[in-house]
Design a protein around this motif. Structure first.
Motif, PDB file in Angstrom:
ATOM      1  N   VAL A   1     -86.991 -22.509-125.309  1.00  0.00           N
ATOM      2  CA  VAL A   1     -86.795 -23.937-125.595  1.00  0.00           C
ATOM      3  C   VAL A   1     -85.352 -24.333-125.331  1.00  0.00           C
ATOM      4  O   VAL A   1     -85.071 -25.343-124.659  1.00  0.00           O
ATOM      5  CB  VAL A   1     -87.195 -24.264-127.045  1.00  0.00           C
ATOM      6  CG1 VAL A   1     -86.783 -25.695-127.400  1.00  0.00           C
ATOM      7  CG2 VAL A   1     -88.690 -24.094-127.253  1.00  0.00           C
ATOM      8  N   LEU A   2     -84.407 -23.539-125.833  1.00  0.00           N
ATOM      9  CA  LEU A   2     -82.990 -23.842-125.630  1.00  0.00           C
ATOM     10  C   LEU A   2     -82.608 -23.766-124.154  1.00  0.00           C
ATOM     11  O   LEU A   2     -81.794 -24.572-123.674  1.00  0.00           O
ATOM     12  CB  LEU A   2     -82.134 -22.884-126.452  1.00  0.00           C
ATOM     13  CG  LEU A   2     -82.267 -23.008-127.975  1.00  0.00           C
ATOM     14  CD1 LEU A   2     -81.411 -21.964-128.681  1.00  0.00           C
ATOM     15  CD2 LEU A   2     -81.893 -24.409-128.443  1.00  0.00           C
ATOM     16  N   PHE A   3     -83.187 -22.810-123.436  1.00  0.00           N
ATOM     17  CA  PHE A   3     -82.908 -22.693-121.998  1.00  0.00           C
ATOM     18  C   PHE A   3     -83.393 -23.933-121.254  1.00  0.00           C
ATOM     19  O   PHE A   3     -82.675 -24.485-120.396  1.00  0.00           O
ATOM     20  CB  PHE A   3     -83.578 -21.445-121.431  1.00  0.00           C
ATOM     21  CG  PHE A   3     -83.481 -21.354-119.926  1.00  0.00           C
ATOM     22  CD1 PHE A   3     -82.315 -20.928-119.318  1.00  0.00           C
ATOM     23  CD2 PHE A   3     -84.572 -21.699-119.131  1.00  0.00           C
ATOM     24  CE1 PHE A   3     -82.223 -20.857-117.928  1.00  0.00           C
ATOM     25  CE2 PHE A   3     -84.495 -21.622-117.749  1.00  0.00           C
ATOM     26  CZ  PHE A   3     -83.318 -21.205-117.149  1.00  0.00           C
ATOM     27  N   GLY A   4     -84.624 -24.363-121.535  1.00  0.00           N
ATOM     28  CA  GLY A   4     -85.160 -25.541-120.857  1.00  0.00           C
ATOM     29  C   GLY A   4     -84.331 -26.777-121.115  1.00  0.00           C
ATOM     30  O   GLY A   4     -84.091 -27.586-120.208  1.00  0.00           O
TER      31      GLY A   4
ATOM     32  N   ALA B   1     -89.382 -24.823-121.781  1.00  0.00           N
ATOM     33  CA  ALA B   1     -89.389 -25.403-123.126  1.00  0.00           C
ATOM     34  C   ALA B   1     -90.806 -25.493-123.681  1.00  0.00           C
ATOM     35  O   ALA B   1     -91.032 -25.268-124.879  1.00  0.00           O
ATOM     36  CB  ALA B   1     -88.742 -26.785-123.106  1.00  0.00           C
ATOM     37  N   GLY B   2     -91.768 -25.814-122.807  1.00  0.00           N
ATOM     38  CA  GLY B   2     -93.156 -25.901-123.260  1.00  0.00           C
ATOM     39  C   GLY B   2     -93.719 -24.557-123.664  1.00  0.00           C
ATOM     40  O   GLY B   2     -94.361 -24.425-124.714  1.00  0.00           O
ATOM     41  N   ILE B   3     -93.482 -23.537-122.824  1.00  0.00           N
ATOM     42  CA  ILE B   3     -93.936 -22.183-123.172  1.00  0.00           C
ATOM     43  C   ILE B   3     -93.245 -21.704-124.435  1.00  0.00           C
ATOM     44  O   ILE B   3     -93.869 -21.088-125.319  1.00  0.00           O
ATOM     45  CB  ILE B   3     -93.666 -21.223-122.001  1.00  0.00           C
ATOM     46  CG1 ILE B   3     -94.511 -21.607-120.786  1.00  0.00           C
ATOM     47  CG2 ILE B   3     -93.950 -19.772-122.406  1.00  0.00           C
ATOM     48  CD1 ILE B   3     -94.169 -20.852-119.526  1.00  0.00           C
TER      49      ILE B   3
ATOM     50  N   LEU C   1     -82.267 -36.828-123.893  1.00  0.00           N
ATOM     51  CA  LEU C   1     -82.513 -35.428-124.227  1.00  0.00           C
ATOM     52  C   LEU C   1     -81.396 -34.883-125.116  1.00  0.00           C
ATOM     53  O   LEU C   1     -81.658 -34.200-126.109  1.00  0.00           O
ATOM     54  CB  LEU C   1     -82.611 -34.611-122.935  1.00  0.00           C
ATOM     55  CG  LEU C   1     -82.935 -33.121-123.053  1.00  0.00           C
ATOM     56  CD1 LEU C   1     -84.304 -32.923-123.681  1.00  0.00           C
ATOM     57  CD2 LEU C   1     -82.883 -32.462-121.675  1.00  0.00           C
ATOM     58  N   LEU C   2     -80.165 -35.177-124.766  1.00  0.00           N
ATOM     59  CA  LEU C   2     -79.028 -34.721-125.561  1.00  0.00           C
ATOM     60  C   LEU C   2     -79.028 -35.356-126.945  1.00  0.00           C
ATOM     61  O   LEU C   2     -78.777 -34.685-127.956  1.00  0.00           O
ATOM     62  CB  LEU C   2     -77.726 -35.046-124.827  1.00  0.00           C
ATOM     63  CG  LEU C   2     -76.424 -34.617-125.506  1.00  0.00           C
ATOM     64  CD1 LEU C   2     -76.389 -33.108-125.694  1.00  0.00           C
ATOM     65  CD2 LEU C   2     -75.226 -35.088-124.700  1.00  0.00           C
ATOM     66  N   VAL C   3     -79.346 -36.644-127.002  1.00  0.00           N
ATOM     67  CA  VAL C   3     -79.341 -37.371-128.279  1.00  0.00           C
ATOM     68  C   VAL C   3     -80.381 -36.801-129.242  1.00  0.00           C
ATOM     69  O   VAL C   3     -80.129 -36.705-130.457  1.00  0.00           O
ATOM     70  CB  VAL C   3     -79.596 -38.876-128.028  1.00  0.00           C
ATOM     71  CG1 VAL C   3     -79.836 -39.603-129.349  1.00  0.00           C
ATOM     72  CG2 VAL C   3     -78.430 -39.492-127.285  1.00  0.00           C
ATOM     73  N   ASN C   4     -81.545 -36.406-128.733  1.00  0.00           N
ATOM     74  CA  ASN C   4     -82.619 -35.920-129.603  1.00  0.00           C
ATOM     75  C   ASN C   4     -82.519 -34.431-129.905  1.00  0.00           C
ATOM     76  O   ASN C   4     -83.109 -33.959-130.885  1.00  0.00           O
ATOM     77  CB  ASN C   4     -83.978 -36.212-128.958  1.00  0.00           C
ATOM     78  CG  ASN C   4     -84.363 -37.666-129.024  1.00  0.00           C
ATOM     79  OD1 ASN C   4     -84.861 -38.143-130.037  1.00  0.00           O
ATOM     80  ND2 ASN C   4     -84.123 -38.399-127.942  1.00  0.00           N
ATOM     81  N   THR C   5     -81.783 -33.686-129.084  1.00  0.00           N
ATOM     82  CA  THR C   5     -81.668 -32.242-129.309  1.00  0.00           C
ATOM     83  C   THR C   5     -80.853 -31.928-130.552  1.00  0.00           C
ATOM     84  O   THR C   5     -81.191 -31.004-131.314  1.00  0.00           O
ATOM     85  CB  THR C   5     -81.033 -31.563-128.078  1.00  0.00           C
ATOM     86  OG1 THR C   5     -81.890 -31.739-126.952  1.00  0.00           O
ATOM     87  CG2 THR C   5     -80.843 -30.074-128.321  1.00  0.00           C
ATOM     88  N   VAL C   6     -79.793 -32.698-130.795  1.00  0.00           N
ATOM     89  CA  VAL C   6     -78.905 -32.427-131.939  1.00  0.00           C
ATOM     90  C   VAL C   6     -79.651 -32.522-133.269  1.00  0.00           C
ATOM     91  O   VAL C   6     -79.638 -31.577-134.065  1.00  0.00           O
ATOM     92  CB  VAL C   6     -77.685 -33.363-131.915  1.00  0.00           C
ATOM     93  CG1 VAL C   6     -76.841 -33.175-133.175  1.00  0.00           C
ATOM     94  CG2 VAL C   6     -76.832 -33.101-130.673  1.00  0.00           C
TER      95      VAL C   6
ATOM     96  N   LEU D   1     -89.608 -32.809-125.496  1.00  0.00           N
ATOM     97  CA  LEU D   1     -90.616 -32.422-124.507  1.00  0.00           C
ATOM     98  C   LEU D   1     -91.046 -33.621-123.670  1.00  0.00           C
ATOM     99  O   LEU D   1     -91.318 -33.488-122.469  1.00  0.00           O
ATOM    100  CB  LEU D   1     -91.827 -31.800-125.208  1.00  0.00           C
ATOM    101  CG  LEU D   1     -91.579 -30.479-125.938  1.00  0.00           C
ATOM    102  CD1 LEU D   1     -92.824 -30.058-126.722  1.00  0.00           C
ATOM    103  CD2 LEU D   1     -91.179 -29.375-124.958  1.00  0.00           C
ATOM    104  N   GLY D   2     -91.100 -34.791-124.294  1.00  0.00           N
ATOM    105  CA  GLY D   2     -91.441 -36.007-123.559  1.00  0.00           C
ATOM    106  C   GLY D   2     -90.415 -36.328-122.488  1.00  0.00           C
ATOM    107  O   GLY D   2     -90.770 -36.684-121.351  1.00  0.00           O
ATOM    108  N   CYS D   3     -89.136 -36.206-122.843  1.00  0.00           N
ATOM    109  CA  CYS D   3     -88.066 -36.412-121.856  1.00  0.00           C
ATOM    110  C   CYS D   3     -88.205 -35.445-120.693  1.00  0.00           C
ATOM    111  O   CYS D   3     -88.126 -35.840-119.521  1.00  0.00           O
ATOM    112  CB  CYS D   3     -86.702 -36.227-122.519  1.00  0.00           C
ATOM    113  SG  CYS D   3     -86.175 -37.577-123.579  1.00  0.00           S
TER     114      CYS D   3
END
Length: 381
Positions: free
Chosen positions: A276-279, A296-298, A216-221, A194-196
């Motif tokens: 979240v996944l869409f955002g 993603a926030g909603i 964002l990619l690194v933290n999503t996994v 969310l910060g990214c």
């Protein structure tokens, strides 16, 4: 409005505040990534000035969350905030460090140097979400406390304390449960995601947005691995239920049963996860898309709201005790009086006006995207 309705209503209000708090942890998440997405000193200051516009919202929501719990479910407040005080004191201390760091990192006469206060921001960005996520996990995993309401009428007792922690760790023992850590670190990575997304939306700088997309990619996994693992564990584990007499017992697949019985919570959960996944996905794939923070926030708010309500509704003990099963807290045995809940219900009708004011202030603050020129102003952190 029955007493039971008021209990469920205030459970919803508190859960909504908790869900909003998790969303607002994007401030902590961005601060924990200040070096990686900031790149150089100028970039780091831009990230800090971006989050510096919003840190008051997070801190205020945290305090309001605690205040709402105190007013509506005072036994939880005295048990958790009073018993597990080391856990909550560390959380509050890191948030105080955050506030001080924003104001003093570039002040004249700062003998510690800007890097020291930036380290404090990173510390808050990791420790705050980790412990808050761990605190949420205890709603499902349980905590080590004992409730003795008879102490209130025991005139021979030196101190009429209703609840007490069963060991000397005062809340830190929860971190010995690996599943508490799993959800805690899931919240850390969610806050970083969310910060990214927020910084990419709020800061008009191509380099920061490119580094943010990689981060964002690194933290999503790891987030997906941890969250899915905990969700599977939650749906398959035994839960804490209670009957009409208030007797608490273990029920197999309790939380899975809750989602199936309260199908609307399941729908909210699924919608939240999809958002979240869409955002995240659209931001990674489409380099022109920088508004991922909103879906993603909603989605975060909806997902956390569904999980918190699942922990308390449908005759579920929302704060289980691992030391004494019958000490577990439920909506019925830990709430305020009907008069108090009813009075606060009418006061809560003002909440939409407060939310409207917050939205107005948010839009006014973010009306203009942050650029390097703002670092030259007197209001820069």
């Amino acid at each position: 409005m029955t007493y039971e309705f008021l209990q469920h209503y205030w459970c919803f209000i508190v859960s909504l505040l908790g869900a909003l708090l998790v969303f607002l942890l994007f401030v902590q998440g961005a601060n924990s990534l200040v070096r990686s997405i900031g790149g150089n000193e100028e970039g780091r200051r831009m990230v800090i000035n971006s989050t510096g516009r919003k840190w008051e919202f997070t801190f205020t929501t945290l305090v309001t969350f605690g205040g709402a719990f105190f007013a509506s479910f005072p036994l939880f407040y005295s048990t958790s905030f009073g018993g597990a005080y080391w856990l909550w004191m560390i959380i509050l201390f890191t948030f105080v460090l955050q506030a001080v760091s924003y104001e003093f990192q570039n002040k004249i006469g700062n003998i510690l140097g800007p890097s020291t206060f930036q380290f404090f921001l990173v510390l808050n960005g990791i420790v705050g979400p980790l412990l808050l996520g761990g605190a949420v996990a205890t709603f499902f995993e349980g905590s080590n406390f004992i409730v003795e309401k008879n102490n209130m009428i025991d005139f021979g007792a030196m101190t009429p304390i209703i609840s007490r922690w069963a060991n000397a760790s005062h809340g830190l023992d929860a971190l010995l449960n690996p599943w508490v850590l799993v959800l805690g670190f899931a919240v850390v990575f969610l806050a970083r995601i969310l910060g990214c997304l927020y910084v990419m939306n709020n800061v008009n700088d191509d380099d920061i947005r490119e580094r943010g997309r990689h981060s964002l990619l690194v933290n999503t996994v790891p987030f997906l691995i941890l969250f899915v693992a905990y969700l599977i564990h939650l749906l398959l584990k035994d839960g804490y239920a209670y009957n009409a007499e208030g007797v608490i017992f273990m029920e197999p697949y309790k939380y899975l049963t809750n989602f199936l019985s309260m199908w609307y919570l399941l729908i909210i959960l699924l919608i939240g996860v999809v958002l979240v996944l869409f955002g995240i996905g659209k931001t990674i794939v489409d380099k022109q898309f920088v508004s991922g923070i909103w879906p993603a926030g909603i989605g975060t708010v909806l997902t956390v709201l569904a999980l918190l309500l699942c922990s308390a509704w449908n005759n579920t003990a929302y704060y289980p005790s691992t030391a004494d099963l019958q000490s577990s807290l439920t909506l019925a045995n830990s709430c305020s009086s009907e008069f108090t809940l009813r009075t606060m219900f009418y006061v809560s009708l003002l909440v939409p006006f407060v939310l409207a004011y917050i939205v107005y202030c948010w839009r006014a603050i973010d009306k203009k995207k942050l650029t390097k020129d703002e670092l030259k102003t007197d209001h820069a952190y």
